[in-house]
Every structure is written in C-alpha cells, then in structure tokens.
Design a protein around this motif. Structure first.
Motif, PDB file in Angstrom:
ATOM      1  N   GLY A 184     -15.039  14.318 -26.938  1.00 33.24           N
ATOM      2  CA  GLY A 184     -13.922  15.119 -27.422  1.00 33.24           C
ATOM      3  C   GLY A 184     -12.538  14.541 -27.184  1.00 33.24           C
ATOM      4  N   TYR A 185     -12.441  13.276 -26.793  1.00 28.51           N
ATOM      5  CA  TYR A 185     -11.138  12.652 -26.559  1.00 28.51           C
ATOM      6  C   TYR A 185     -10.730  11.836 -27.776  1.00 28.51           C
ATOM      7  CZ  TYR A 185     -11.805  14.012 -21.732  1.00 28.51           C
ATOM      8  OH  TYR A 185     -12.011  14.745 -20.588  1.00 28.51           O
ATOM      9  N   LYS A 186      -9.454  11.914 -28.117  1.00 33.48           N
ATOM     10  CA  LYS A 186      -8.937  11.201 -29.279  1.00 33.48           C
ATOM     11  C   LYS A 186      -8.674   9.736 -28.951  1.00 33.48           C
ATOM     12  CE  LYS A 186      -6.704  15.224 -31.286  1.00 33.48           C
ATOM     13  NZ  LYS A 186      -5.453  15.835 -31.705  1.00 33.48           N
TER      14      LYS A 186
ATOM     15  N   GLU B 157      -6.943   2.325 -25.752  1.00 31.36           N
ATOM     16  CA  GLU B 157      -7.571   1.064 -26.137  1.00 31.36           C
ATOM     17  C   GLU B 157      -6.978  -0.093 -25.340  1.00 31.36           C
ATOM     18  OE1 GLU B 157      -8.873  -1.562 -30.006  1.00 31.36           O
ATOM     19  OE2 GLU B 157      -7.181  -0.180 -30.231  1.00 31.36           O
ATOM     20  N   GLY B 158      -5.666  -0.086 -25.142  1.00 29.22           N
ATOM     21  CA  GLY B 158      -5.024  -1.133 -24.354  1.00 29.22           C
ATOM     22  C   GLY B 158      -5.536  -1.175 -22.926  1.00 29.22           C
ATOM     23  N   MET B 159      -5.711  -0.004 -22.332  1.00 27.39           N
ATOM     24  CA  MET B 159      -6.246   0.062 -20.971  1.00 27.39           C
ATOM     25  C   MET B 159      -7.666  -0.484 -20.932  1.00 27.39           C
ATOM     26  SD  MET B 159      -4.792   3.754 -19.660  1.00 27.39           S
ATOM     27  CE  MET B 159      -5.522   3.645 -18.038  1.00 27.39           C
ATOM     28  N   LEU B 160      -8.488  -0.074 -21.890  1.00 27.50           N
ATOM     29  CA  LEU B 160      -9.872  -0.536 -21.931  1.00 27.50           C
ATOM     30  C   LEU B 160      -9.956  -2.038 -22.161  1.00 27.50           C
ATOM     31  CD1 LEU B 160     -11.311   2.451 -23.967  1.00 27.50           C
ATOM     32  CD2 LEU B 160     -11.769   1.940 -21.544  1.00 27.50           C
ATOM     33  N   LEU B 161      -9.114  -2.572 -23.034  1.00 29.38           N
ATOM     34  CA  LEU B 161      -9.083  -4.018 -23.263  1.00 29.38           C
ATOM     35  C   LEU B 161      -8.699  -4.762 -21.992  1.00 29.38           C
ATOM     36  CD1 LEU B 161      -7.472  -4.263 -26.810  1.00 29.38           C
ATOM     37  CD2 LEU B 161      -9.693  -5.197 -26.120  1.00 29.38           C
ATOM     38  N   LEU B 162      -7.738  -4.218 -21.249  1.00 27.93           N
ATOM     39  CA  LEU B 162      -7.336  -4.834 -19.984  1.00 27.93           C
ATOM     40  C   LEU B 162      -8.520  -4.899 -19.017  1.00 27.93           C
ATOM     41  CD1 LEU B 162      -5.018  -5.949 -18.181  1.00 27.93           C
ATOM     42  CD2 LEU B 162      -4.676  -3.590 -17.424  1.00 27.93           C
ATOM     43  N   PHE B 163      -9.239  -3.795 -18.879  1.00 30.76           N
ATOM     44  CA  PHE B 163     -10.404  -3.788 -17.990  1.00 30.76           C
ATOM     45  C   PHE B 163     -11.475  -4.758 -18.469  1.00 30.76           C
ATOM     46  CE2 PHE B 163      -8.592   0.137 -16.345  1.00 30.76           C
ATOM     47  CZ  PHE B 163      -8.845  -0.009 -14.991  1.00 30.76           C
TER      48      PHE B 163
ATOM     49  N   ARG C 148     -17.706   0.514 -27.434  1.00 34.13           N
ATOM     50  CA  ARG C 148     -18.654   1.460 -26.848  1.00 34.13           C
ATOM     51  C   ARG C 148     -17.906   2.515 -26.027  1.00 34.13           C
ATOM     52  NH1 ARG C 148     -22.082  -2.029 -24.640  1.00 34.13           N
ATOM     53  NH2 ARG C 148     -20.931  -2.134 -22.708  1.00 34.13           N
ATOM     54  N   ALA C 149     -16.899   2.093 -25.262  1.00 32.76           N
ATOM     55  CA  ALA C 149     -16.115   3.029 -24.450  1.00 32.76           C
ATOM     56  C   ALA C 149     -15.347   4.014 -25.328  1.00 32.76           C
ATOM     57  CB  ALA C 149     -15.159   2.254 -23.549  1.00 32.76           C
ATOM     58  N   ILE C 150     -14.757   3.522 -26.407  1.00 36.34           N
ATOM     59  CA  ILE C 150     -14.025   4.411 -27.326  1.00 36.34           C
ATOM     60  C   ILE C 150     -14.982   5.411 -27.969  1.00 36.34           C
ATOM     61  CG2 ILE C 150     -12.756   4.471 -29.515  1.00 36.34           C
ATOM     62  CD1 ILE C 150     -11.392   1.824 -28.567  1.00 36.34           C
ATOM     63  N   ASP C 151     -16.175   4.955 -28.334  1.00 32.52           N
ATOM     64  CA  ASP C 151     -17.178   5.869 -28.904  1.00 32.52           C
ATOM     65  C   ASP C 151     -17.576   6.943 -27.897  1.00 32.52           C
ATOM     66  OD1 ASP C 151     -17.150   4.517 -31.312  1.00 32.52           O
ATOM     67  OD2 ASP C 151     -18.972   3.361 -30.893  1.00 32.52           O
ATOM     68  N   ILE C 152     -17.735   6.558 -26.633  1.00 27.49           N
ATOM     69  CA  ILE C 152     -18.077   7.527 -25.585  1.00 27.49           C
ATOM     70  C   ILE C 152     -16.960   8.558 -25.441  1.00 27.49           C
ATOM     71  CG2 ILE C 152     -18.404   7.815 -23.092  1.00 27.49           C
ATOM     72  CD1 ILE C 152     -19.902   5.089 -23.159  1.00 27.49           C
TER      73      ILE C 152
END
Length: 141
Positions: free
Chosen positions: A17-19, A25-31, A8-12
């Motif tokens: 407009g962010y690639k 993804e690593g940062m988001l997985l950590l969180f 969901r975060a990557i889709d947002i």
C-alpha cells in the motif's frame, strides 16, 4: 542485480500500500549500490546531491517502513541504528559486521545448538546473532 533488488523492493512497497516516490527509489538504489549497513546520516550524505532538502524525518520514516515490509534489516552499533538490504539468500545464516565501513560477511553456522542445551524447557521463538569487528581492509588502517 541492483536494479532487480530495487524493483523487487518497490513492488513489495506497492503490494503493502505504499506509493512509489523518487526519494524512496533513490534510497533503495543507494542501499543496493553500497551493499552494506548504512546510517540515516549515510543515506542523507549519499542523496544530498539528488535531494538536497531530504530531511531526517523523511529518511527515518522510510527506513522504518522498509524494515516493516522486510525490504531492509536493521541492527544497532554504538547506540546508532544501521540498515541494509534484507538478505534474500537461501538458508539460515548470521553476519559479521565491520564497525568501520559497515561491510558484512555471512556466517554459515549457527550457535543456537549450544544455547538450546543451556535453555532446557524454554521455547525459543527467534534469534539473531551478529559479530562486530574490523574487516580485513579496515584492520589495515
């Protein structure tokens, strides 16, 4: 659940407009896996094995991007910015934040009624209420 939050975060991010990048993804997985407030230093420590050359500039730039698009929320403790996944829970609530481990607990009441009575004639546009202390686990240390 963690994968859903990260997707969901990557889709947002993409919608804004962010690639996609492996580092993001690593940062988001950590969180998602930690599910608590983290500092930039925590992020760097948590990702140093996968991304040994990850700079603080890259970490901070991405953290603030995540906050800007409402993927992460931020707070400050002892002059240091801390970040965690933004709440997706229904309903208005606030947080208790452990000053040792960064874990949070939701508080399902709002003290704003008291303050609104004190601020007659004022128009409150937003508010944030956080309580800091030691959680049950850390208070035993």
């Amino acid at each position: 659940m963690h994968e859903t939050a990260v997707k969901r975060a990557i889709d947002i991010l993409k919608d804004n407009g962010y690639k996609y990048t492996d580092k993001r993804e690593g940062m988001l997985l950590l969180f998602a896996n930690e599910n608590r407030y983290l500092t930039a230093k925590d992020v760097q420590s948590g990702l140093k094995e996968s991304f040994p050359n990850l700079s603080y500039d890259t970490i901070y730039r991405n953290l603030y991007t995540f906050v800007e698009v409402n993927v992460l929320e931020e707070t400050e403790l002892n002059g240091e910015k801390m970040f965690r996944f933004a709440c997706v829970h229904e309903g208005h609530h606030h947080h208790f934040i452990c000053t040792i481990c960064g874990n949070t607990k939701e508080i399902h009441m709002c003290p704003m009624n008291f303050f609104e009575e004190q601020l007659t004639g004022c128009e409150i546009e937003s508010h944030r209420f956080e309580i800091f202390g030691k959680c049950e686990k850390c208070s035993l240390l």
